[in-house]
Scaffold this active site. Structure first.
Site, short mmCIF file in Angstrom:
data_model
loop_
_atom_site.label_atom_id
_atom_site.label_comp_id
_atom_site.label_asym_id
_atom_site.label_seq_id
_atom_site.Cartn_x
_atom_site.Cartn_y
_atom_site.Cartn_z
N LEU A 495 0.83 -1.21 0.00
CA LEU A 495 0.00 0.00 0.00
C LEU A 495 0.86 1.26 0.00
O LEU A 495 0.46 2.30 -0.47
CB LEU A 495 -0.92 0.02 1.23
CG LEU A 495 -2.01 -1.03 1.27
CD1 LEU A 495 -2.67 -1.06 2.63
CD2 LEU A 495 -3.05 -0.74 0.19
N GLY A 496 2.02 1.14 0.59
CA GLY A 496 2.89 2.31 0.64
C GLY A 496 4.12 2.02 1.45
O GLY A 496 4.21 1.01 2.14
N GLY A 497 5.08 2.90 1.32
CA GLY A 497 6.29 2.76 2.11
C GLY A 497 6.34 3.92 3.09
O GLY A 497 6.67 5.02 2.73
N GLY A 498 5.93 3.66 4.30
CA GLY A 498 5.90 4.73 5.30
C GLY A 498 7.28 5.03 5.83
O GLY A 498 8.27 4.52 5.31
N PHE A 500 8.64 4.19 8.65
CA PHE A 500 9.38 3.20 9.43
C PHE A 500 9.15 1.79 8.93
O PHE A 500 9.31 0.83 9.66
CB PHE A 500 9.01 3.33 10.90
CG PHE A 500 9.23 4.71 11.36
CD1 PHE A 500 10.52 5.19 11.50
CD2 PHE A 500 8.17 5.57 11.56
CE1 PHE A 500 10.74 6.49 11.86
CE2 PHE A 500 8.40 6.88 11.93
CZ PHE A 500 9.68 7.34 12.08
N SER A 502 7.32 -0.70 5.37
CA SER A 502 6.32 -0.75 4.31
C SER A 502 4.99 -1.25 4.86
O SER A 502 4.94 -1.97 5.85
CB SER A 502 6.78 -1.69 3.21
OG SER A 502 8.03 -1.26 2.74
N VAL A 503 3.91 -0.85 4.17
CA VAL A 503 2.57 -1.25 4.57
C VAL A 503 1.96 -2.13 3.48
O VAL A 503 2.08 -1.83 2.29
CB VAL A 503 1.69 -0.01 4.79
CG1 VAL A 503 0.31 -0.42 5.30
CG2 VAL A 503 2.35 0.96 5.74
N LYS A 517 1.70 -3.28 8.78
CA LYS A 517 2.93 -2.50 8.70
C LYS A 517 4.09 -3.33 9.20
O LYS A 517 4.09 -3.80 10.33
CB LYS A 517 2.79 -1.22 9.51
CG LYS A 517 4.01 -0.36 9.48
CD LYS A 517 3.69 1.07 9.87
CE LYS A 517 4.77 2.00 9.36
NZ LYS A 517 4.26 3.22 8.81
N ASP A 613 5.72 13.08 13.49
CA ASP A 613 5.87 12.94 12.04
C ASP A 613 4.54 13.23 11.34
O ASP A 613 4.06 12.45 10.54
CB ASP A 613 6.37 11.52 11.72
CG ASP A 613 6.89 11.40 10.29
OD1 ASP A 613 7.16 12.45 9.66
OD2 ASP A 613 7.00 10.27 9.80
#
Ligand SMILES: *[C@@H]1O[C@H](CO)[C@@H](O)[C@H](O)[C@H]1NC(C)=O
Ligand SMILES: *[C@@H]1O[C@H](CO)[C@@H](O)[C@H](O)[C@H]1NC(C)=O
Ligand SMILES: *[C@@H]1O[C@H](CO)[C@@H](O)[C@H](O)[C@H]1NC(C)=O
Ligand SMILES: *[C@@H]1O[C@H](CO)[C@@H](O)[C@H](O)[C@H]1NC(C)=O
Ligand SMILES: *[C@@H]1O[C@H](CO)[C@@H](O)[C@H](O)[C@H]1NC(C)=O
Ligand SMILES: *[C@@H]1O[C@H](CO)[C@@H](O)[C@H](O)[C@H]1NC(C)=O
Ligand SMILES: *[C@@H]1O[C@H](CO)[C@@H](O)[C@H](O)[C@H]1NC(C)=O
Ligand SMILES: *[C@@H]1O[C@H](CO)[C@@H](O)[C@H](O)[C@H]1NC(C)=O
Ligand SMILES: *[C@@H]1O[C@H](CO)[C@@H](O)[C@H](O)[C@H]1NC(C)=O
Length: 790
Positions: A495-498, A500, A502-503, A517, A613
């Site tokens: 879904l995304g790379g946050g 801390f 990846s999700v 996560k 953040d």
């Protein structure tokens, strides 16, 4: 009779003067040497090189100084650590192709350390830039050695300051030990090649200030550096090297400036104008932000001169150093602690001095006790415990206390620190104190009252926790790693790379969709991780993403959250496709929702949580576009690494409050700042980092929007053009004013999240804010000289 050079010099000083004239004006040739009061002077008469004596002791050093400037300003020193006592019998000369300094006993004490075939043509030339270069006879532009590559505490205009990727060497500026001793002191400045940021270190290792990355436009975080038109700083990075240079204003022959790593621990740029030296900027800006400036058991106070003082019951270890403004030696006890040899009968015991409004030193240990009395007695029992503080939690310190700061009257971030002293050093106890001691020594009446109180507090706390648990209904689910592999189809749908980790999207057996996560960089052990996670799990609010469960197996750490169907605010807001545009009402509700979520984190849950953040990527939208703040509590999970991760993350930088880079303690006002930055993006539908053009100048959006609102301009011109003016003027104005208050430079001027909610709800009026000072530096108008970066 043998007449030594020394006697000659004493008898015939003029002879030496004559010889000095014989030396090539600006050059030491291979057949010459420099000694006593001989000097060489650069061709234009700007710099001079020779022996000098910086202080009272008869220590002489080879140095370079401004020829025309008095008092003497030394910009480079050869033998920093090895002074010579007798300058008459010491010599600086070319020896075997190197420039070498020989002391009185003809022992080599300093050298340019290069061995070449001893070409008779090697010579050392002092240039008008202040650079001492060693050349051979060839016409090669590359010198054999140059002082610019080996700066001491001063970085001169025209020299490169940075990192050589081929030789892996970097320039370092190191402060003098004190104003009379050029030996390397505790403070140094260097370029960190990992992220091209300048960092200032204490004792070669502890960072206490950084510019942030100099790639791109982040240099604007150091506003004063590009303030003056005449100081052009250029950043260059290529396959061989990364460095900064700057050029002095050369339009007037009297203008002189230098960048110095000062003995005060601040880097600054003094500039010589018609009225003397003026410091144009210095970093860190506040003297007390310099790490451990006052040494062990010394305390820094911004509002006192000198800045450093010893704690009560302590005295400077070396008064001489202290007088020279070298506080690094710190303070020592006047009376040694009694611990281990107590004798209460004659007052021989240790007690604590209460110091209010202190910023607490690092390296504390938490002790799991629930009262101040237990905290004190825990500390008292351990002879190496030197201080404690109690603020819902008990913290103790063992060993030397460093980096203490006494905060000012109005500063609410200070805490009370109790410093251990021998009782004889304490002022006569006040009544309140006596009661405490009575309890500790077993006065029965007091003890009963106190125990009662403690029992009451504990049981109340228990009840509170039980209450929350019950309200939660179901608790966190503990997943196995294999389960989550299955749930996410082996982590196939990202879904995304946050920040801390990846999700991934996953589907639970009951067909609930979740976001999983995979954390990176968690260094905590299993137990602490579970504690933190259960804290996060206890936090539930309609504007916070809910944690459903977690996995902690081996080194794997995963968190399982509710899935938000509309993705992140960033994806929505900055989507290039116009059919995704969020209307004004929705945007305003999103702003309000995020504010409520943050308010809950900051003030309403049991342990105050600073998110650290806040940015559009960390706000998720559910199917009704209700905003939910994600990733809260992770700052604590990731721990120390967190601020490093943040400051090296490019995407985050535009949301970081100035205090992140100045190294002061982070409070919830840092979130307020990031939130304010985000408000402007909600209004414009663009990243603040995308500059806009106005009257042919590039302007930073928050600064333009603030100015329009403050000057009463057309607020509709501020909002996202894609809304075609369909927005409420009053709401735009309110949103921008709140945004502007949130991003004030001084955190004390920023509102709390509670006030933000009330302002956005229209419950309280919003005054006109001042334009935040540091915003201007993102602007690109002609007042600011650009830095160049690749
Ligand atoms: C030293 O050598 C330079 C050229 O190499 C010459 O010009 C100069 O006169 C010499 N000086 C002495 C004192 O011999
Ligand atoms: C110069 O180099 C030669 C050969 O390496 C050595 O013998 C001599 O001692 C050196 N002279 C000095 C002054 O260091
Ligand atoms: C010269 O330097 C050497 C090495 O550092 C030292 O041992 C010697 O004492 C110095 N001579 C004098 C006279 O200081
Ligand atoms: C330079 O040479 C001296 C001895 O001549 C040595 O002690 C020192 O470590 C050398 N410095 C460097 C940077 O190589
Ligand atoms: C150095 O350059 C000068 C003029 O630029 C020239 O006259 C001279 O011959 C050159 N010397 C060498 C060794 O190349
Ligand atoms: C600086 O660090 C060194 C070890 O790297 C240590 O021995 C020294 O005591 C430190 N200096 C101070 C003032 O703490
Ligand atoms: C890097 O160094 C190499 C070898 O010295 C040189 O050929 C190249 O031009 C240099 N690159 C730059 C950008 O200066
Ligand atoms: C002044 O500085 C500029 C670069 O900033 C340089 O091009 C010019 O040659 C300099 N002039 C003098 C007289 O040094
Ligand atoms: C005192 O505290 C230190 C640090 O917590 C600990 O290492 C030490 O063992 C303690 N000493 C005693 C006697 O409890």
């Amino acid at each position: 009779m043998i007449i030594s050079r020394f006697m000659l010099a004493v008898l015939f000083p003029s002879l030496f003067m004559t010889i000095s004239v014989c030396l090539g004006d600006d050059t030491i040739f291979a057949n010459e040497s420099l000694s006593a009061d001989q000097t060489i002077v650069s061709a234009g008469g700007v710099f001079e090189l020779g022996f000098f004596k910086p202080g009272k002791p008869s220590n002489y050093y080879i140095g370079i100084w401004y020829k025309q400037v008095t008092p003497r300003i030394v910009v480079w020193v050869a033998n920093r650590e090895k002074p010579v006592l007798d300058r008459f019998s010491s010599e600086l000369k070319i020896s075997n192709g190197s420039l070498v300094l020989f002391n009185e006993s003809k022992i080599q004490i300093w050298s340019t350390n290069r061995s070449f075939t001893s070409s008779p043509a090697v010579k050392a030339v002092l240039l008008d830039s202040g650079n001492l270069v060693l050349k051979d006879g060839s016409n090669s532009s590359k010198p054999l050695w140059q002082s610019f590559d080996h700066p001491t505490n001063t970085w001169l205009a025209g020299s490169k300051f940075g990192y050589n990727k081929r030789t892996k060497t970097k320039n370092i500026l190191t402060s003098w030990k004190n104003s009379e001793d050029p030996a390397p002191g505790l403070f140094s400045l260097k370029l960190d090649p990992n992220d091209n940021s300048y960092v200032i270190l204490w004792n070669r290792s502890r960072r206490y200030w950084t510019t942030g990355s100099w790639n791109g436009r982040i240099f604007a975080l150091v506003p004063e550096m590009n303030r003056r038109k005449n100081y052009n700083f250029n950043f260059v990075t290529n396959e061989n090297e990364s460095y900064f240079t700057y050029f002095d204003d050369n339009s007037s022959s009297t203008t002189v400036s230098r960048v110095v790593m000062d003995v005060s621990g601040q880097m600054n740029q003094p500039y010589l104008g018609p009225t003397g030296w003026t410091v144009i900027w210095s970093f860190p800006r506040q003297q007390c932000q310099v790490y451990a400036l006052c040494g062990t058991f010394g305390s820094c106070n911004e509002n006192s001169l000198p800045f450093c003082n010893c704690l009560k019951g302590f005295e400077p270890k070396s008064q001489t150093d202290w007088d020279l403004k070298d506080y690094s030696g710190g303070c020592i006890r006047k009376t040694k602690l009694q611990c281990g040899s107590e004798n209460p009968a004659n007052g021989k015991r240790d007690r604590f001095l209460e110091m209010s409004r202190m910023s607490l030193p690092e390296n504390m240990e938490y002790v799991p006790v629930d009262s101040m009395v237990d905290c004190e007695s825990t500390c008292l029992k351990n002879c190496s415990c030197t201080a404690y503080a109690y603020d819902k939690e008990c913290s103790i310190w063992t060993g030397d206390l460093i980096n203490l700061q006494q905060l000012g009257e109005g500063d609410t971030s200070g805490r009370t620190l109790y410093v251990r002293l021998a009782e004889s050093e304490l002022p006569r106890p006040k009544r309140k104190k006596r009661i405490t001691i009575g309890v500790v020594t077993g006065s029965s009446a007091g003890l009963v009252v106190l125990i009662g109180l403690i029992v009451f507090l504990i049981s109340r706390r228990r009840r509170q926790i039980a209450g929350t648990r019950k309200a939660l209904g179901d608790s966190l689910v503990v997943f196995g790693y294999k389960d989550l592999q299955q749930v996410t189809k082996n982590f196939s749908e990202k879904l995304g790379g946050g920040s801390f980790g990846s999700v991934f999207k996953g589907t639970l057996p009951d067909s609930t969709i979740v976001a999983v996560k995979k954390l990176e960089g968690v260094v905590q052990g299993e137990k602490q991780f579970r504690t933190e996670v259960s804290t996060i799990g206890n936090i539930q609010h309609v504007n916070l993403v809910r944690l459903r469960g977690f996995c902690s197996q081996g080194t794997q750490r995963l968190l399982v959250y509710d899935f938000m169907s509309e993705g992140s605010l960033a994806a929505r807001l900055f989507h290039p496709n116009n059919s995704y545009v969020l209307d004004w009402k929705t945007r305003y509700q999103i702003a309000l929702g995020i504010a409520r979520g943050l308010l809950y984190l900051h003030e309403k849950c049991r342990d105050c949580i600073i998110h650290c953040d806040i940015k559009p990527e960390n706000v998720l939208l559910d199917v009704e576009f209700c905003p939910k703040v994600a990733d809260f509590g992770l700052a604590k999970l990731v721990g120390r690494e967190f601020s490093r991760v943040l400051t090296t993350m490019r995407g985050t930088i535009g949301y970081l409050a100035p205090e992140w880079i100045t190294g002061v303690a982070i409070t919830s006002k840092a979130d307020v700042y990031s939130y304010g930055m985000m408000l402007f993006e909600l209004a414009s539908g663009k990243r603040n980092s995308e500059q806009i053009e106005s009257d042919g100048k590039l302007i930073y959006f928050p600064s333009m929007a603030s100015t329009i609102v403050i000057q009463g301009g057309d607020v509709l011109s501020i909002v996202d053009g894609r809304l075609d003016g369909n927005a409420d003027r009053e709401e735009i104005e309110r949103l921008c004013k709140v945004g502007c208050w949130c991003i004030q430079d001084d955190e004390a001027h920023r509102p709390s999240m509670g006030q933000v909610v009330q302002m956005l709800e229209g419950i309280i009026e919003v005054n006109l804010p001042p334009v935040p000072r540091y915003l201007h530096f993102f602007d690109d108008d002609e007042e600011n000289v650009m830095f160049f970066a690749e």
